[in-house]
Design a protein around this motif. Structure first.
Motif, PDB file in Angstrom:
ATOM      1  N   LEU A  80       0.388  -0.707   8.370  1.00  0.00           N
ATOM      2  CA  LEU A  80       0.559   0.421   7.455  1.00  0.00           C
ATOM      3  C   LEU A  80       1.104   1.620   8.209  1.00  0.00           C
ATOM      4  CD1 LEU A  80       0.255   1.421   4.664  1.00  0.00           C
ATOM      5  CD2 LEU A  80      -2.142   1.853   5.039  1.00  0.00           C
ATOM      6  N   VAL A 108      -1.497  -9.279 -15.208  1.00  0.00           N
ATOM      7  CA  VAL A 108      -0.235 -10.027 -15.130  1.00  0.00           C
ATOM      8  C   VAL A 108      -0.400 -11.277 -14.276  1.00  0.00           C
ATOM      9  CG1 VAL A 108       2.090  -9.959 -14.211  1.00  0.00           C
ATOM     10  CG2 VAL A 108       1.221  -8.025 -15.456  1.00  0.00           C
ATOM     11  N   LEU A 109      -1.012 -11.101 -13.101  1.00  0.00           N
ATOM     12  CA  LEU A 109      -1.158 -12.223 -12.188  1.00  0.00           C
ATOM     13  C   LEU A 109      -2.128 -13.266 -12.741  1.00  0.00           C
ATOM     14  CD1 LEU A 109      -1.206 -10.109  -8.927  1.00  0.00           C
ATOM     15  CD2 LEU A 109       0.689 -11.382  -9.896  1.00  0.00           C
ATOM     16  N   ALA A 111       0.844  -1.197   0.000  1.00  0.00           N
ATOM     17  CA  ALA A 111       0.000   0.000   0.000  1.00  0.00           C
ATOM     18  C   ALA A 111       0.873   1.239   0.000  1.00  0.00           C
ATOM     19  CB  ALA A 111      -0.921  -0.017   1.213  1.00  0.00           C
ATOM     20  N   PHE A 170       9.793 -12.188 -18.436  1.00  0.00           N
ATOM     21  CA  PHE A 170      10.671 -11.906 -17.315  1.00  0.00           C
ATOM     22  C   PHE A 170      10.287 -12.744 -16.108  1.00  0.00           C
ATOM     23  CE2 PHE A 170      13.261  -9.930 -14.325  1.00  0.00           C
ATOM     24  CZ  PHE A 170      12.511  -9.541 -13.246  1.00  0.00           C
ATOM     25  N   LEU A 171       9.002 -12.888 -15.881  1.00  0.00           N
ATOM     26  CA  LEU A 171       8.554 -13.673 -14.744  1.00  0.00           C
ATOM     27  C   LEU A 171       8.677 -15.164 -15.013  1.00  0.00           C
ATOM     28  CD1 LEU A 171       5.409 -11.626 -13.776  1.00  0.00           C
ATOM     29  CD2 LEU A 171       7.549 -11.759 -12.545  1.00  0.00           C
ATOM     30  N   VAL A 187      -9.521  -3.178  -5.194  1.00  0.00           N
ATOM     31  CA  VAL A 187      -9.894  -2.598  -6.484  1.00  0.00           C
ATOM     32  C   VAL A 187     -11.351  -2.163  -6.486  1.00  0.00           C
ATOM     33  CG1 VAL A 187     -10.270  -3.118  -8.904  1.00  0.00           C
ATOM     34  CG2 VAL A 187      -8.176  -3.838  -7.813  1.00  0.00           C
ATOM     35  N   ALA A 220       4.077  -5.538  -8.737  1.00  0.00           N
ATOM     36  CA  ALA A 220       4.555  -6.863  -8.327  1.00  0.00           C
ATOM     37  C   ALA A 220       5.950  -7.116  -8.886  1.00  0.00           C
ATOM     38  CB  ALA A 220       3.587  -7.948  -8.800  1.00  0.00           C
ATOM     39  N   ILE A 221       6.135  -6.707 -10.148  1.00  0.00           N
ATOM     40  CA  ILE A 221       7.439  -6.898 -10.763  1.00  0.00           C
ATOM     41  C   ILE A 221       8.498  -6.048 -10.057  1.00  0.00           C
ATOM     42  CG2 ILE A 221       8.790  -6.626 -12.868  1.00  0.00           C
ATOM     43  CD1 ILE A 221       6.317  -7.182 -14.452  1.00  0.00           C
ATOM     44  N   GLY A 235       2.365  -8.092  -4.028  1.00  0.00           N
ATOM     45  CA  GLY A 235       2.602  -8.515  -5.404  1.00  0.00           C
ATOM     46  C   GLY A 235       3.657  -9.599  -5.480  1.00  0.00           C
ATOM     47  N   MET A 286       2.368 -12.765  -4.163  1.00  0.00           N
ATOM     48  CA  MET A 286       1.492 -13.472  -5.090  1.00  0.00           C
ATOM     49  C   MET A 286       2.287 -14.236  -6.129  1.00  0.00           C
ATOM     50  SD  MET A 286      -1.551 -14.190  -5.866  1.00  0.00           S
ATOM     51  CE  MET A 286      -3.039 -13.891  -6.763  1.00  0.00           C
ATOM     52  N   ILE A 302      -6.887  -8.262  -3.157  1.00  0.00           N
ATOM     53  CA  ILE A 302      -6.739  -7.401  -4.329  1.00  0.00           C
ATOM     54  C   ILE A 302      -8.109  -7.027  -4.894  1.00  0.00           C
ATOM     55  CG2 ILE A 302      -5.935  -7.282  -6.708  1.00  0.00           C
ATOM     56  CD1 ILE A 302      -3.573  -8.927  -5.972  1.00  0.00           C
ATOM     57  N   VAL A 360      -1.157  -2.752  -9.618  1.00  0.00           N
ATOM     58  CA  VAL A 360      -0.791  -3.824  -8.694  1.00  0.00           C
ATOM     59  C   VAL A 360       0.082  -4.845  -9.405  1.00  0.00           C
ATOM     60  CG1 VAL A 360      -1.689  -5.749  -7.346  1.00  0.00           C
ATOM     61  CG2 VAL A 360      -2.806  -3.546  -7.241  1.00  0.00           C
ATOM     62  N   GLY A 361      -0.296  -5.173 -10.636  1.00  0.00           N
ATOM     63  CA  GLY A 361       0.464  -6.146 -11.410  1.00  0.00           C
ATOM     64  C   GLY A 361       1.883  -5.681 -11.683  1.00  0.00           C
ATOM     65  N   SER A 362       2.029  -4.446 -12.157  1.00  0.00           N
ATOM     66  CA  SER A 362       3.387  -4.007 -12.473  1.00  0.00           C
ATOM     67  C   SER A 362       4.177  -3.715 -11.208  1.00  0.00           C
ATOM     68  CB  SER A 362       3.369  -2.802 -13.396  1.00  0.00           C
ATOM     69  OG  SER A 362       2.611  -1.773 -12.846  1.00  0.00           O
ATOM     70  N   MET A 389     -11.749  -6.903 -15.367  1.00  0.00           N
ATOM     71  CA  MET A 389     -10.898  -5.738 -15.168  1.00  0.00           C
ATOM     72  C   MET A 389     -10.519  -5.529 -13.719  1.00  0.00           C
ATOM     73  SD  MET A 389     -12.508  -3.040 -17.829  1.00  0.00           S
ATOM     74  CE  MET A 389     -11.307  -1.768 -17.602  1.00  0.00           C
ATOM     75  N   SER A 390     -11.170  -6.229 -12.818  1.00  0.00           N
ATOM     76  CA  SER A 390     -10.874  -5.983 -11.413  1.00  0.00           C
ATOM     77  C   SER A 390      -9.645  -6.737 -10.947  1.00  0.00           C
ATOM     78  CB  SER A 390     -12.063  -6.390 -10.545  1.00  0.00           C
ATOM     79  OG  SER A 390     -12.132  -7.803 -10.493  1.00  0.00           O
ATOM     80  N   PHE A 391      -9.015  -7.463 -11.843  1.00  0.00           N
ATOM     81  CA  PHE A 391      -7.869  -8.234 -11.390  1.00  0.00           C
ATOM     82  C   PHE A 391      -6.634  -7.904 -12.212  1.00  0.00           C
ATOM     83  CE2 PHE A 391      -6.990 -11.142  -8.211  1.00  0.00           C
ATOM     84  CZ  PHE A 391      -5.912 -11.916  -8.630  1.00  0.00           C
ATOM     85  N   PRO A 392      -5.472  -7.816 -11.570  1.00  0.00           N
ATOM     86  CA  PRO A 392      -4.257  -7.514 -12.324  1.00  0.00           C
ATOM     87  C   PRO A 392      -4.046  -8.569 -13.404  1.00  0.00           C
ATOM     88  CG  PRO A 392      -3.792  -7.424  -9.981  1.00  0.00           C
ATOM     89  CD  PRO A 392      -5.170  -7.939 -10.131  1.00  0.00           C
ATOM     90  N   PRO A 418      -5.674  -2.098 -10.964  1.00  0.00           N
ATOM     91  CA  PRO A 418      -5.291  -3.507 -11.129  1.00  0.00           C
ATOM     92  C   PRO A 418      -3.975  -3.636 -11.891  1.00  0.00           C
ATOM     93  CG  PRO A 418      -7.591  -3.244 -11.687  1.00  0.00           C
ATOM     94  CD  PRO A 418      -7.052  -1.860 -11.475  1.00  0.00           C
ATOM     95  N   GLU A 419      -3.836  -2.852 -12.954  1.00  0.00           N
ATOM     96  CA  GLU A 419      -2.601  -2.917 -13.731  1.00  0.00           C
ATOM     97  C   GLU A 419      -1.435  -2.474 -12.858  1.00  0.00           C
ATOM     98  OE1 GLU A 419      -0.518  -0.459 -15.323  1.00  0.00           O
ATOM     99  OE2 GLU A 419       0.599  -2.105 -16.267  1.00  0.00           O
TER     100      GLU A 419
END
Lengths: 317, 523, 281
Positions: free
Chosen positions: B16, C126-127, A101, C218-219, A296, A258-259, A270, A273, A292, A254-256, C121-124, A251-252
């Motif tokens: 947090l 990538v994951l 966060a 990469f992952l 979102v 993670a990297i 991330g 996960m 997550i 959170v995904g990036s 759309m509510s989920f990343p 969401p995007e």
């Protein structure tokens, strides 16, 4: 308004139910269950032991029954125990949620705080050098592969210049704010840099429209200063679509993130996960998925309300 | 329980908030930072979701072991046991335990704890996922499950004397080289009252009490763990106050060593030959590995490739020098058997140069129909796999590559999804060290069941005369080479980065999953 | 507008023309050059050495398995470009009809489809892609499918929004009252209006698809060896010695990714400015 909120929350819960059900089903198809991972490099478990552990983990029930069990437990606040770490999932997530966060929040905040002014200024003087530079900057942020930026930044700033540490969230034994900040700088910059690209472009196009509109010219004619014109009218209308954009990209993000977390060893959700998926750690994957999804969906609800408040042209259906 | 949910939310918000505040640095504390590229699992040494060397390194700090091994087994030093000897007619091993060994809660460790642990491992009701070595003790079946409590081969002769009775004649040092790594003592005075079936659920594993050199302080799951010295450790302690284990991404290995953020990386701070110039250019001292005991081989699923001639063809087609050039530059030797080159068991006559023609001839003989085989491996071995498939293609064998994680590779080989695999092991001087490493149970039925092989292992185990043993081992290796149930590739040494802040770290011992943390000294 | 008008207008945007030209040239290069020069991306040239610097026989040097990097980069380009261009088409294949249905028929279809979009759309992505790819093993085909599937809600919502605004125009009601079938209305009145934003969107999303593919590689969830894609070639840069001492391994692929994505951006912008600068995307 209350009724609207109530509807949204209800629909959000339905969405969460669908998301978790789908992911749970997908996970059950994943080859190489946690049990095989446990059998590990020796395959030394005898058949009887294998079956016993399988029964212990409840893996001998059909998918829908397992999902139902998981759901029941979640409603009681029990997220299960991680296959890999042997620790209650709720605990793991609670520990690692904060850092994520912090990282994402700060990154997004900087992206907005810096991206907005840059975009507005670009829209204010279209075609100028500033406009072109900021366009290029935005493009760079949008197109460069994140992990390359991460690795090269670490190389320059941590390794060559010794300015910042290259991993983790803090130096052990040092819980000061300053220490946290210095660990934050690099990962936050990278996240902000990537997100800024879209924001700058969106801000610019939204403001371009608005700055042409007649009512602003009227405002100018009335004698308001340029700054006031921009701030009062331009910003107000431009902020709404920007916020929409920013929030919808969570969401995007959170995904990036993670990297970025993975490369920097940042102890966030991330990276957790990614490891969980690698280890087929179903309870953990489900727990993080839920968290997550909640975040979102909450963000979306919040955004809807904020959008309504900011832009008087929107009314609730 | 809604309370739990609220507690979690509270915990999250608290976490947090806390991430942002705190006091300043405590510079009087001496902290040693160790990094791992894989997160560990739980503290339970006998129920992990993977039996990797990383996990073993962690257990090693909390729980004690009988001995400390180094230099690929060339050195066996006392740890929980002061000395040991063979007894009876060679079927017994007696360990004289250190009288000062204590649990971190102050209680003394006795031989009864060791027997308790062995008994627990053999217990049919225990929910552990491994029994480690109980199958070689009397009173158990071939899987190590207890059959008869009366004849069970673990006994406490008195508080500090432990005796094992084996089904076959076993040299205590062979036993130690093979099993010491994975046999750690658990406290009877705490776990004795828990039923074996429930033992996994015990809270003990959340806050373990061990007799090892460290005590658990706190952790951020999957990311960081803080340990403190065990004040009661019988071998003493170093001058450090905290040992921190941190998980890092493998791309940062070199960077963190160079910046000094990390003192030691898992398993000995080893770096690749390519990294050596960079490390040295940045002021680090890099030592050449003393022993070449990292063994790399190709695993074969015998059900996928049942014809021995095809397996042999695979071996003949390989250019081991090229592979060594790619993977281990000047620190490796080609291997043709699994005995290390510096032991008396090594047989140089097994070596042969690459022979494509021979490989092709073997394939013709076997009527190889050109079918496609798959080789599975972890991503870091990609270069080796690429070279192998190229070399096999030259001989006319079609192999396709699949990158998976280590666990999936083993389970895939077992279930027959993959035909070949690539694996690394840390060898020891123990003549039969590879027998325990091989995923023998399921991958190769004939490897386990072959009576000729079993006879060799038996006789080698029994051989008392050194000369006789050496001769038998060499014969066995020839036999294995003919059967080609696996293909040895090379033995590599490592380049170790010497820590600058901390002295007395034994890198080679680290590779054997034990660290002499009680001797570590922060400069 | 007809095609000659289109090109006239398109040509006025310099960046769009550059973008399009670059992409065409690139496509030509990655498909023609390897065939012309009979390049082999998989053969290991041990004589040349591992991580060898660029030389006459290996213009971009060799990688860790002594494979020719120029060949790998070009073949990798084939894969990356294929994924980049094909994935958005999958999204369109799914999203276009669903968006049309949601916008035209409203009611139940709208609720279900928009709800499904929200769920996705509510989920990343990538994951979710990682989870999907651990079930079905990765290959260019599955990557195209997975990345394409992740994006369908974006297309659907875009189409939905456009259909709604077209609907509001009176001639639709007129057409209905004349008695034209749904299909005729959809294909003649609504679809043309929706196609332009879709094309523009495809261009933008192609860049995103390439970026996603490199992230997944990469992952470790992406293209598998011995096949190369720009993303998997770059993942070698995780090794510090490769990153700093042998940049010829990853820099060309990295540069190509950035240039390709930028070109798609310019192309998309150009398309939008040509077709309708006020287009809502």
């Amino acid at each position: 308004m209350v009724r609207y909120l109530y509807e949204r929350i209800l629909s959000a819960m339905l969405t969460m139910f669908i998301v978790t059900a789908i992911i749970y089903t997908l996970l059950s198809l994943v080859q190489g269950s946690a049990l095989d991972v446990m059998g590990g490099s020796g395959g030394e478990m005898s058949h009887a032991d294998y079956e016993a552990i399988r029964h212990n983990l409840g893996l001998d029930l059909p998918v829908w029954a397992r999902y139902g069990q998981w759901l029941r437990n979640v409603l009681r606040g029990d997220f299960g125990v991680s296959y890999r770490y042997g620790v209650p999932v709720g605990e793991v997530i609670a520990q690692r949620f904060g850092p994520s966060a912090l990282l994402i929040g700060t990154g997004l905040a900087f992206a907005v705080l810096l991206g907005l002014p840059i975009g507005i200024m670009a829209a204010h003087r279209p075609g100028s050098l500033w406009d072109r530079l900021s366009s290029f900057f935005a493009l760079a942020g949008m197109t460069a592969p994140r992990f390359i930026i991460c690795i090269t930044f670490i190389y320059f700033f941590s390794f060559k210049l010794r300015l910042t540490p290259s991993m983790g969230m803090h130096t052990v034994g040092n819980a000061s704010f300053g220490d946290l900040v210095i660990h934050l700088i690099l990962p936050v910059s990278i996240i902000a840099f990537s997100k800024m690209g879209y924001l700058i472009k969106q801000t610019r196009s939204a403001c371009l429209e608005v700055f042409q509109e007649d009512y602003l010219n009227t405002a100018r004619a009335k004698g308001l200063s340029e700054t006031e014109v921009i701030l009062k009218h331009g910003l107000r209308t431009a902020v709404a679509p920007i916020l929409t954009q920013a929030m919808a990209e969570i969401p995007e993000l959170v995904g990036s993130a993670a990297i970025v977390e993975k490369i920097f060893g940042w102890p966030g959700i991330g990276a957790l996960m990614i490891e969980a998926i690698r280890n087929r750690d179903v309870p953990l994957i489900m727990g993080v998925t839920l968290v997550i999804a909640v975040v979102v969906l909450l963000a979306n609800i919040f955004l809807d309300i904020a959008y309504g408040l900011l832009d008087p042209r929107v009314s609730y259906r | 329980m809604k309370r739990r949910l609220r507690a979690h939310i509270l915990a999250m918000s608290l976490a947090l908030a806390l991430t942002a505040c705190g006091r300043g640095p405590d510079t009087s504390e001496k902290v040693i930072n160790m990094a791992f590229t894989t997160a560990w699992g739980s503290f339970n040494p006998y129920y992990s979701s993977s039996t990797t060397m990383y996990e073993l390194s962690l257990y090693d700090k909390i729980f004690d072991k009988l001995v400390f091994t180094d230099l690929a087994g060339a050195e066996i030093l006392p740890r929980a046991a002061d000395r040991w000897e063979s007894a009876g007619d060679g079927t017994e091993a007696v360990f004289y335990l250190n009288q000062n060994a204590s649990w971190s809660d102050g209680q003394k460790v006795t031989a009864h704890d060791w027997v308790f642990t062995a008994r627990l491992l053999a217990d049919p009701a225990s929910a552990f996922s491994t029994r480690v070595f109980t199958h070689i003790l009397t009173g158990t079946n071939e899987n190590g499950v207890l059959l008869d409590a009366e004849t069970f081969g673990a006994e406490a002769l008195d508080d500090t004397t432990l005796k094992f009775t084996f089904k076959e004649r076993t040299d205590p040092e062979d036993f130690l080289l093979h099993y010491n790594r994975r046999f750690l003592v658990l406290p009877e005075h705490i776990l004795g009252s828990v039923s074996p079936a429930d033992i996994l659920k015990s809270d003990f594993w959340r806050n373990p009490v061990g007799s090892g050199p460290c005590v658990y302080v706190s952790q951020m799951t999957g990311s960081e763990m803080v340990l403190a010295p065990n004040p009661h450790y019988h071998l003493g302690g170093g001058n450090w106050d905290k040992l921190v284990l941190r998980v890092l991404d493998s791309s940062s290995r070199l960077t963190v060593l160079m910046s000094g953020e990390i003192d030691q990386i898992e398993l000995g701070s080893s770096i690749s030959p390519n990294d050596k110039p960079i490390a040295e250019a940045n002021g680090l001292t890099v030592r050449d590995g003393l022993v070449r005991n990292f063994f790399m081989d190709v695993l074969i699923n015998e059900n996928g490739i049942p014809d021995r001639r095809i397996r042999q063809a695979l071996h003949y087609a390989i250019d081991k020098d090229a592979i060594i050039e790619a993977a281990a530059k000047d620190v490796a030797d080609p291997a043709y058997g699994y005995e290390m080159l510096n032991t008396e068991y090594y047989d140089p006559s097994l070596a042969f140069p690459r022979d494509i023609e021979k490989a092709k001839a073997l394939l013709r003989e076997a009527n190889y129909d050109g079918r496609l085989y798959t080789i599975a491996f972890a991503s870091k071995r990609e270069n080796i796999a690429a070279l192998l498939t190229q070399q096999w293609k030259e001989a006319g064998i079609n192999v396709e590559m699949v990158i998976v994680d280590v666990a999936t590779m083993f389970s895939g080989l077992t279930s027959g999804i993959y035909d070949l695999g690539l694996s690394g092991h840390s060898a020891t001087a123990y003549s039969l060290w590879f027998e325990g490493e091989f995923p023998a149970n399921n991958t190769n039925a004939s490897f386990i069941m072959d009576p000729a092989r079993a006879s060799y292992v038996d006789r080698i185990g029994h051989a008392i005369d050194k000369e006789e043993k050496i001769a038998l081992v060499k014969e066995y290796q020839k036999y294995l080479a003919e059967q080609t149930w696996f293909i040895p590739l090379y033995f590599a040494g490592e380049y170790w980065v010497e820590p600058t802040r901390v002295s007395n770290i034994r890198g080679s011992a680290s590779l054997m999953c034990n660290d002499n943390v009680w001797e570590w000294y922060v400069n | 507008m007809n095609s000659s008008e289109f090109w006239k207008k398109f040509r006025t945007s310099k960046s769009a023309v550059i973008g399009l030209s670059f992409l065409l040239l690139e496509a030509l290069a990655v498909y023609l050059l390897p065939a012309l020069f009979r390049m082999d991306p998989v053969a290991s040239d041990v004589q040349a050495g591992f991580f060898a610097a660029p030389s006459a026989s290996h213009l971009l040097g060799t990688d860790g398995a002594a494979r020719d990097l120029l060949a790998r980069t070009l073949y990798g380009g084939q894969v990356s470009l294929l994924v980049g261009v094909a994935a958005p088409f999958i999204s369109v294949l799914l999203g276009l009809p669903l968006g049309l249905a949601a916008g035209y028929y409203r009611g139940m279809a709208e609720t279900v489809i928009m709800r499904a979009s929200d769920v996705f759309m509510s989920f990343p992505s990538v994951l979710l892609s990682m989870i999907l790819l651990s079930i079905i093993s990765p290959s260019p085909g599955t990557l195209i499918a997975v990345i394409g599937i992740m994006d369908w809600p974006v297309i659907a919502k875009l189409v939905y929004g456009n259909v709604l605004s077209i609907r509001e125009k009176e001639y639709i009601d007129g057409a209905v009252s004349i008695g034209r079938t749904d299909f005729e209305i959809l294909s003649h009145e609504i679809l043309p209006g929706v196609l332009s934003p879709v094309f523009v969107s495809i261009s933008f999303r192609s860049g995103g698809a390439i970026l996603q593919e490199s992230g997944l590689s990469f992952l470790g969830a992406g293209i598998r060896p011995p096949q190369a894609s720009w993303g998997s070639i770059i993942s070698a840069a995780q090794d510090l010695s490769v990153l700093t001492r042998t940049p010829w391994v990853w820099a060309p692929s990295g540069l190509l990714i950035v240039l390709t994505i930028m070109s798609f951006q310019f192309l998309g912008q150009g398309l939008r400015d040509t077709l309708d600068p006020k287009m809502k995307l």
